[in-house]
Design a protein around this motif. Structure first.
Motif, PDB file in Angstrom:
ATOM      1  N   PRO A  48       2.355  10.166 -26.752  1.00 30.98           N
ATOM      2  CA  PRO A  48       2.205   8.712 -26.599  1.00 30.98           C
ATOM      3  C   PRO A  48       2.725   7.904 -27.777  1.00 30.98           C
ATOM      4  O   PRO A  48       3.024   6.710 -27.627  1.00 30.98           O
ATOM      5  CB  PRO A  48       0.679   8.541 -26.447  1.00 30.98           C
ATOM      6  CG  PRO A  48       0.221   9.824 -25.839  1.00 30.98           C
ATOM      7  CD  PRO A  48       1.083  10.876 -26.465  1.00 30.98           C
ATOM      8  N   ILE A  66      -2.236  -0.225 -24.455  1.00 30.43           N
ATOM      9  CA  ILE A  66      -1.631   1.117 -24.475  1.00 30.43           C
ATOM     10  C   ILE A  66      -2.347   2.001 -25.496  1.00 30.43           C
ATOM     11  O   ILE A  66      -2.597   3.186 -25.248  1.00 30.43           O
ATOM     12  CB  ILE A  66      -0.127   1.016 -24.794  1.00 30.43           C
ATOM     13  CG1 ILE A  66       0.573   0.106 -23.771  1.00 30.43           C
ATOM     14  CG2 ILE A  66       0.522   2.398 -24.792  1.00 30.43           C
ATOM     15  CD1 ILE A  66       2.005  -0.217 -24.121  1.00 30.43           C
ATOM     16  N   VAL A  70      -4.428   5.891 -25.679  1.00 27.21           N
ATOM     17  CA  VAL A  70      -4.340   6.880 -26.747  1.00 27.21           C
ATOM     18  C   VAL A  70      -5.734   7.173 -27.293  1.00 27.21           C
ATOM     19  O   VAL A  70      -6.090   8.321 -27.596  1.00 27.21           O
ATOM     20  CB  VAL A  70      -3.402   6.391 -27.867  1.00 27.21           C
ATOM     21  CG1 VAL A  70      -3.340   7.409 -29.001  1.00 27.21           C
ATOM     22  CG2 VAL A  70      -2.005   6.133 -27.316  1.00 27.21           C
ATOM     23  N   ASN A  73      -7.552   9.448 -25.022  1.00 23.34           N
ATOM     24  CA  ASN A  73      -6.984  10.771 -25.232  1.00 23.34           C
ATOM     25  C   ASN A  73      -7.587  11.431 -26.463  1.00 23.34           C
ATOM     26  O   ASN A  73      -8.060  12.581 -26.431  1.00 23.34           O
ATOM     27  CB  ASN A  73      -5.461  10.639 -25.376  1.00 23.34           C
ATOM     28  CG  ASN A  73      -4.753  11.957 -25.601  1.00 23.34           C
ATOM     29  OD1 ASN A  73      -4.998  12.638 -26.587  1.00 23.34           O
ATOM     30  ND2 ASN A  73      -3.852  12.297 -24.709  1.00 23.34           N
ATOM     31  N   SER A 108       0.606  14.668 -17.564  1.00 27.82           N
ATOM     32  CA  SER A 108       1.894  14.148 -18.017  1.00 27.82           C
ATOM     33  C   SER A 108       2.834  13.885 -16.846  1.00 27.82           C
ATOM     34  O   SER A 108       3.507  12.847 -16.786  1.00 27.82           O
ATOM     35  CB  SER A 108       2.535  15.138 -18.994  1.00 27.82           C
ATOM     36  OG  SER A 108       3.761  14.656 -19.468  1.00 27.82           O
ATOM     37  N   THR A 111       2.244  10.644 -14.693  1.00 25.70           N
ATOM     38  CA  THR A 111       2.498   9.332 -15.290  1.00 25.70           C
ATOM     39  C   THR A 111       3.787   8.701 -14.779  1.00 25.70           C
ATOM     40  O   THR A 111       3.939   7.478 -14.845  1.00 25.70           O
ATOM     41  CB  THR A 111       2.568   9.423 -16.829  1.00 25.70           C
ATOM     42  OG1 THR A 111       3.551  10.390 -17.209  1.00 25.70           O
ATOM     43  CG2 THR A 111       1.236   9.801 -17.410  1.00 25.70           C
ATOM     44  N   TRP A 124      -2.777   9.945 -19.024  1.00 27.81           N
ATOM     45  CA  TRP A 124      -2.539  10.355 -20.396  1.00 27.81           C
ATOM     46  C   TRP A 124      -3.819  10.376 -21.205  1.00 27.81           C
ATOM     47  O   TRP A 124      -3.953  11.157 -22.149  1.00 27.81           O
ATOM     48  CB  TRP A 124      -1.498   9.452 -21.066  1.00 27.81           C
ATOM     49  CG  TRP A 124      -0.664  10.262 -21.986  1.00 27.81           C
ATOM     50  CD1 TRP A 124      -0.951  10.609 -23.275  1.00 27.81           C
ATOM     51  CD2 TRP A 124       0.571  10.905 -21.682  1.00 27.81           C
ATOM     52  NE1 TRP A 124       0.023  11.421 -23.798  1.00 27.81           N
ATOM     53  CE2 TRP A 124       0.983  11.613 -22.831  1.00 27.81           C
ATOM     54  CE3 TRP A 124       1.378  10.951 -20.543  1.00 27.81           C
ATOM     55  CZ2 TRP A 124       2.153  12.343 -22.880  1.00 27.81           C
ATOM     56  CZ3 TRP A 124       2.548  11.678 -20.600  1.00 27.81           C
ATOM     57  CH2 TRP A 124       2.923  12.367 -21.759  1.00 27.81           C
ATOM     58  N   THR A 269      -0.565   7.721 -34.660  1.00 24.49           N
ATOM     59  CA  THR A 269      -0.340   6.794 -33.548  1.00 24.49           C
ATOM     60  C   THR A 269       0.503   5.603 -33.943  1.00 24.49           C
ATOM     61  O   THR A 269       1.342   5.137 -33.161  1.00 24.49           O
ATOM     62  CB  THR A 269      -1.699   6.299 -33.004  1.00 24.49           C
ATOM     63  OG1 THR A 269      -2.487   7.422 -32.618  1.00 24.49           O
ATOM     64  CG2 THR A 269      -1.508   5.370 -31.802  1.00 24.49           C
TER      65      THR A 269
END
Length: 478
Positions: A48, A66, A70, A73, A108, A111, A124, A269
């Motif tokens: 990501p 977004i 993450v 995740n 994955s 997506t 994700w 990230t």
């Protein structure tokens, strides 16, 4: 070199074939397969990072939205770990890892069909988070705890470095795929890579050396495989309840939460978007992040070697303090190109990236004995809670202030707090070694050695308290 037959015919019933090479203990084959699986897990989870701007450009979603995917995740990556460790005790390492890789591939691959940010979070965030969490560092603790007596710290360092190798191998490739084709191509490559590892895991990964009638590496007697334990979730929660009664657990949790905040959540990230804000090409920034991975391999392996020899508390305190100092200077190093000062940061920070893992694993095993792998799963969960907070928090800082500077400074300051937690672990700590794995004479080359105890005695603070029969440490700090 002389080789035994490729497939061992005299294996115990109900076990699959295993490659055996004369003088090579099968523990090294298992470690190699685990390394490959961990490389994949790290690369899949890091993907990501290169998708933030492409998803923002195509769908118009704010970076904070977004980043929330993450964060989910990262959060599930950590929270899954203790339950995955217990599931490995119940169903076996091989089955859990194979299912986890399949979940990553599904998350994955799906997506490419998404249309809303909720679907991004489900694919994700949830599927990939659960899958990679089942191959997190609690997996490392399980492998090293079952298969190694000697070289345990070193192998822990090498397997931990697999995360850096995942970034090294995949991030530049994925960034180029996104730039040359689309982000969907990168997502499909990740799905295919995850599926490709499944046959290797099913073929070569073994649950316990007793399956092959062998002792762990460095031991002299075969250790019977523990009977499958039902109620994996109940056991994980029981271990958490018992560990939470000890101050040592909370000091480890606090430090490792800051570790996750300052690595996966912030740098892992947001390094690429932050560099892009200063005019640097995303492919260049991805290459720098991969370069961190190169030096992380050296740093983590060296940390494993040092963990076999030095007091883990001193190592942790030093690592956190150095990381904090490096993050405080980072905001002034970003530019359109990677100057010498930024490259020095990359080398320095890379050596320290996850060097904290081997001493933390050793401390969990030292304080909590046979429950050490599950306890480390909970400690690692705190790592990912910190990472999730940083991933979303830094995205909010960027959306509100237009830059990341405050996030870098806050993370640097917190790292000094983590160093303090590590130093506090030394005060009045009881050394609680794991039960012996073999009957080899103490101090013999093949005998079991608890290096945390050795280091503590060297420092003049050792206390050879023993874990009770259930593997619980009781009160670790008096």
């Amino acid at each position: 070199m002389a080789f035994r037959p490729l497939v061992e015919s005299g294996r115990a019933p109900h076990t699959a074939p295993v490659i055996r090479i004369r003088s090579l203990h099968p523990a090294w084959v298992v470690a190699a397969v685990a390394f490959v699986a961990l490389v994949g897990a790290a690369s899949f989870r890091a993907t990501p990072t290169v998708l933030l701007h492409p998803l923002h450009a195509e769908f118009g979603w704010p970076l904070a939205t977004i980043s929330a995917a993450v964060s989910v995740n990262l959060l599930l990556f950590g929270l899954t770990a203790p339950f995955a460790a217990a599931l490995m005790d119940r169903f076996g390492i091989r089955r859990v890892v194979a299912v986890a890789l399949t979940m990553v591939a599904a998350g994955s691959g799906l997506t490419v069909f998404m249309r809303t940010s909720v679907e991004l979070i489900l694919c994700w965030g949830v599927l990939v988070g659960l899958g990679t969490g089942s191959m997190a560092l609690a997996f490392v603790a399980t492998i090293t705890g079952r298969w190694f007596v000697r070289r345990r710290g070193l192998v822990t360092g090498v397997l931990t470095a697999a995360g850096a190798a995942g970034q090294l191998v995949f991030l530049p490739l994925l960034a180029n795929l996104v730039e040359t084709y689309t982000w969907r191509t990168a997502a499909l490559v990740v799905a295919g890579a995850a599926l490709a590892v499944v046959p290797l895991v099913v073929w070569l990964l073994r649950d316990h050396p007793a399956e092959l009638g062998l002792p762990p590496y460095g031991a002299t007697e075969v250790v019977p495989a523990p009977a499958p334990q039902g109620g994996a979730a109940a056991r994980a929660l029981r271990v958490l309840r018992d560990a939470a009664r000890t101050p040592a657990f909370w000091l480890l949790v606090g430090g490792f939460a800051i570790c996750g905040l300052s690595t996966n959540g912030l740098v892992g990230t947001h390094f690429i978007p932050a560099a892009h804000d200063h005019g640097m090409a995303e492919t260049t920034a991805a290459g720098l992040l991969a370069l961190i991975g190169i030096f992380d391999i050296a740093g983590t392996v060296a940390s494993g070697w040092l963990t076999d020899r030095l007091d883990s508390r001193l190592l942790l305190g030093t690592y956190y303090a150095l990381r904090g100092a490096s993050l405080l200077v980072l905001p002034g190093l970003f530019a359109e190109t990677a100057g010498p000062s930024l490259l020095v940061f990359i080398v320095f920070y890379g050596l320290d990236w996850v060097a904290t893992v081997p001493p933390t694993v050793a401390l969990c095993r030292e304080y909590f004995g046979t429950d050490g792998a599950v306890v480390f799963g909970w400690v690692f969960a705190s790592h990912q809670v910190g990472a999730a907070i940083a991933a979303t928090g830094a995205g909010l800082v960027r959306d509100r202030l237009g830059e990341y500077t405050v996030a870098w400074y806050a993370a640097g300051a917190l790292c000094f707090g983590a160093a303090l937690f590590s130093v506090l672990l030394r005060r009045g700590a009881s050394r609680i070694p794991s039960p012996p794995t073999s009957s080899a004479p103490a101090g013999s080359p093949e005998g079991p050695v608890d290096h945390g105890v050795v280091a503590g005695v060297r420092a003049g603070t050792g206390d050879n308290s023993m874990v009770d029969g259930a593997g619980r440490a009781g009160d670790n700090l008096r």
